[in-house]
Design a protein around this motif. Structure first.
Motif, mmCIF file in Angstrom:
data_model
loop_
_atom_site.group_PDB
_atom_site.id
_atom_site.type_symbol
_atom_site.label_atom_id
_atom_site.label_comp_id
_atom_site.label_asym_id
_atom_site.label_seq_id
_atom_site.Cartn_x
_atom_site.Cartn_y
_atom_site.Cartn_z
ATOM 1 N N ALA A 118 -37.366 17.943 32.887
ATOM 2 C CA ALA A 118 -36.542 16.939 32.210
ATOM 3 C C ALA A 118 -37.382 15.703 31.907
ATOM 4 O O ALA A 118 -37.331 15.137 30.810
ATOM 5 C CB ALA A 118 -35.340 16.569 33.074
ATOM 6 N N PHE A 121 -40.380 16.821 29.247
ATOM 7 C CA PHE A 121 -39.930 16.982 27.860
ATOM 8 C C PHE A 121 -39.445 15.665 27.266
ATOM 9 O O PHE A 121 -39.578 15.441 26.062
ATOM 10 C CB PHE A 121 -38.832 18.037 27.781
ATOM 11 C CG PHE A 121 -39.308 19.438 28.029
ATOM 12 C CD1 PHE A 121 -40.535 19.863 27.539
ATOM 13 C CD2 PHE A 121 -38.538 20.338 28.755
ATOM 14 C CE1 PHE A 121 -40.988 21.150 27.754
ATOM 15 C CE2 PHE A 121 -38.981 21.630 28.977
ATOM 16 C CZ PHE A 121 -40.213 22.047 28.485
ATOM 17 N N MET A 122 -38.886 14.787 28.099
ATOM 18 C CA MET A 122 -38.483 13.481 27.595
ATOM 19 C C MET A 122 -39.723 12.648 27.242
ATOM 20 O O MET A 122 -39.734 11.936 26.241
ATOM 21 C CB MET A 122 -37.631 12.740 28.629
ATOM 22 C CG MET A 122 -37.057 11.420 28.092
ATOM 23 S SD MET A 122 -35.846 10.658 29.200
ATOM 24 C CE MET A 122 -36.922 10.145 30.536
ATOM 25 N N ARG A 125 -41.174 14.314 23.919
ATOM 26 C CA ARG A 125 -40.176 14.846 22.978
ATOM 27 C C ARG A 125 -40.623 14.756 21.522
ATOM 28 O O ARG A 125 -40.259 15.611 20.712
ATOM 29 C CB ARG A 125 -38.838 14.119 23.164
ATOM 30 C CG ARG A 125 -38.882 12.616 22.943
ATOM 31 C CD ARG A 125 -37.521 12.002 23.279
ATOM 32 N NE ARG A 125 -37.521 10.548 23.165
ATOM 33 C CZ ARG A 125 -37.918 9.723 24.126
ATOM 34 N NH1 ARG A 125 -38.353 10.230 25.276
ATOM 35 N NH2 ARG A 125 -37.891 8.427 23.960
ATOM 36 N N LEU A 128 -43.210 17.708 21.050
ATOM 37 C CA LEU A 128 -42.863 18.942 21.749
ATOM 38 C C LEU A 128 -43.316 20.181 20.988
ATOM 39 O O LEU A 128 -43.782 21.154 21.585
ATOM 40 C CB LEU A 128 -41.346 19.002 21.975
ATOM 41 C CG LEU A 128 -40.803 20.299 22.584
ATOM 42 C CD1 LEU A 128 -41.347 20.496 23.995
ATOM 43 C CD2 LEU A 128 -39.279 20.291 22.596
ATOM 44 N N SER A 137 -46.780 23.220 28.624
ATOM 45 C CA SER A 137 -45.509 23.601 29.256
ATOM 46 C C SER A 137 -45.599 24.984 29.876
ATOM 47 O O SER A 137 -45.130 25.207 31.005
ATOM 48 C CB SER A 137 -44.377 23.571 28.226
ATOM 49 O OG SER A 137 -44.266 22.307 27.623
ATOM 50 N N LEU A 167 -34.045 24.699 28.901
ATOM 51 C CA LEU A 167 -34.507 23.307 28.858
ATOM 52 C C LEU A 167 -35.352 23.028 27.617
ATOM 53 O O LEU A 167 -35.157 22.015 26.941
ATOM 54 C CB LEU A 167 -35.314 22.984 30.119
ATOM 55 C CG LEU A 167 -34.533 22.892 31.433
ATOM 56 C CD1 LEU A 167 -35.484 22.719 32.606
ATOM 57 C CD2 LEU A 167 -33.534 21.738 31.395
ATOM 58 N N ALA A 171 -34.479 20.551 24.568
ATOM 59 C CA ALA A 171 -35.402 19.444 24.327
ATOM 60 C C ALA A 171 -35.773 19.310 22.855
ATOM 61 O O ALA A 171 -36.268 18.263 22.427
ATOM 62 C CB ALA A 171 -36.667 19.631 25.166
ATOM 63 N N LEU A 304 -32.238 11.846 26.684
ATOM 64 C CA LEU A 304 -32.625 13.260 26.747
ATOM 65 C C LEU A 304 -32.846 13.712 28.181
ATOM 66 O O LEU A 304 -32.487 14.836 28.546
ATOM 67 C CB LEU A 304 -33.893 13.492 25.924
ATOM 68 C CG LEU A 304 -34.441 14.919 25.918
ATOM 69 C CD1 LEU A 304 -33.422 15.892 25.325
ATOM 70 C CD2 LEU A 304 -35.762 14.999 25.152
ATOM 71 N N LEU A 308 -31.000 16.896 29.838
ATOM 72 C CA LEU A 308 -31.743 18.051 30.345
ATOM 73 C C LEU A 308 -31.411 18.334 31.803
ATOM 74 O O LEU A 308 -31.305 19.503 32.215
ATOM 75 C CB LEU A 308 -33.248 17.811 30.183
ATOM 76 C CG LEU A 308 -33.775 17.847 28.747
ATOM 77 C CD1 LEU A 308 -35.227 17.407 28.694
ATOM 78 C CD2 LEU A 308 -33.624 19.241 28.148
#
Length: 381
Positions: A118, A121-122, A125, A128, A137, A167, A171, A304, A308
């Protein structure tokens, strides 16, 4: 880290669903194995306390420690594999003994992985959908997955992968990337299933082949399919209202010791036999309501990261419940995975309460954010 919140913003409805589901689990556990019921009751009260504490923490502060959570995940999962530290049971090494208690790191690590990704990815973002972040990732999830596979724990591996996919989709993963992956993944999944049925899939242990084959052809592999077949019979024998908790019926498969460790992975079987179709439906509805509440809180999250967290916890509960119930009803191959809030296991129970605490905090933050936004709009006007 702690903030002042309004009591009316607390999601008591979600808490009620979780507590009711846990109480049903405690009753079923007491019928399946009375000697461990008191521990599960202690787990309920400890989980509630931890849930309240976590719910009052600012989740944005928690997300700032993403590197610490990730290192903790790797260390915990690594300790399980250290000789003399990890405890082996049934051919798998998944537990660490702490005093007189067993601790299963993979259960807590599911929650920590949701928190970590969470935050990750925030943080990224905007980039991504670049190969750098996507590759990063995959590497970051591959390390803990590799450790979990090494235990071995295929069921937890599958759940973690499903949660990770959820997730990264929420995202903002681009459909330009999703479609090519699906084009490759669907044929790969079919080929993998064929190889499994032929016992030629390179990543499975012999006992895992046995479970898959016994699920596919239970009449041929009667020895390994017996547990699942007994589970299906027990659930069906409960009919509408069940035989009653703690019954002494001679027709009960539980009383005849035809189910091994029914207080854990096959607790849904006990509910089906003793509380019947009504009890099973009640459990499924409560799980669905909990998942829905998590998603609803995530939908209204302030950012976000909060979205998530909520969707990650909701998907974890949903996927894990589906697999557990699928196993007990014969829809899926036999695998060891607890039913959230219902199966016996303090690590699983408390970890789930931590997850619910995070969801509750996201819900508290939403109202506070909206009030601030309205005030700013009024000032501008």
């Amino acid at each position: 880290m702690f903030k002042q919140y309004k009591i009316k913003d607390y999601r008591f409805r979600l808490v009620a669903y979780v507590v009711l589901l846990t109480i049903i689990g405690i009753l079923a556990i007491g019928s399946a194995k009375e000697s461990v019921q008191s521990k599960q009751i202690m787990g309920l009260f400890a989980g509630l306390i931890i849930m309240v504490v976590v719910s009052l923490l600012d989740y944005k502060v928690i997300l700032k420690f993403r590197r610490i959570w990730y290192v903790g995940i790797v260390v915990l999962l690594g300790l399980v594999l250290v000789p003399g530290v990890g405890k082996e049971s049934g051919g798998a090494t998944r537990w660490i003994l702490i005093g007189g208690f067993q601790f299963q790191p993979s259960e807590l690590c599911k929650i920590l992985l949701i928190v970590f990704f969470a935050a990750f990815f925030m943080r990224y973002r905007e980039t991504l959908n670049t190969w750098k972040i996507l590759l990063s990732s995959i590497i970051l999830i591959a390390i803990p997955l590799g450790l979990i596979v090494k235990e071995p724990d295929l069921s937890t591996t599958i759940v973690v992968v499903l949660v990770f996919v959820t997730l990264i989709y929420i995202a903002g993963l681009s459909y330009k990337i999703i479609l090519p992956i699906l084009i490759v993944a669907i044929p790969a999944a079919i080929i993998s299933l064929v190889l499994m049925l032929r016992e030629q899939f390179p990543f499975l242990q012999p006992y895992q082949y046995s479970r898959i084959l016994s699920w596919w052809d239970p009449d041929t592999y009667t020895d390994t399919s017996r547990q699942q077949q007994n589970s299906i019979i027990a659930i069906g024998s409960g009919q509408l209202w069940g035989k009653g908790l703690n019954n002494s019926s001679i027709t009960s498969l539980k009383n005849g010791n035809y189910l091994s460790e029914p207080q854990t992975d096959f607790i849904f079987t006990i509910i089906g036999e003793e509380l019947g179709f009504v009890g099973c439906v009640l459990v499924v509805i409560l799980i669905m309501l909990i998942v829905f509440e998590c998603i609803w809180v995530g939908k209204n999250a302030r950012d976000l990261g909060g979205r998530l967290i909520c969707c990650g916890i909701g998907s974890l509960i949903g996927f894990q419940s589906f697999i557990n119930i699928g196993v007990t009803t014969g829809l899926l191959p036999n695998t060891g995975l607890p039913l959230p809030f219902v199966s016996y296991g303090l690590t699983s129970l408390i970890s789930m309460f931590i997850g619910i605490g995070l969801v509750l905090n996201v819900g508290l933050q939403r109202k506070k954010y909206n009030d601030t936004f309205v005030k700013k709009e009024n000032i501008i006007e």
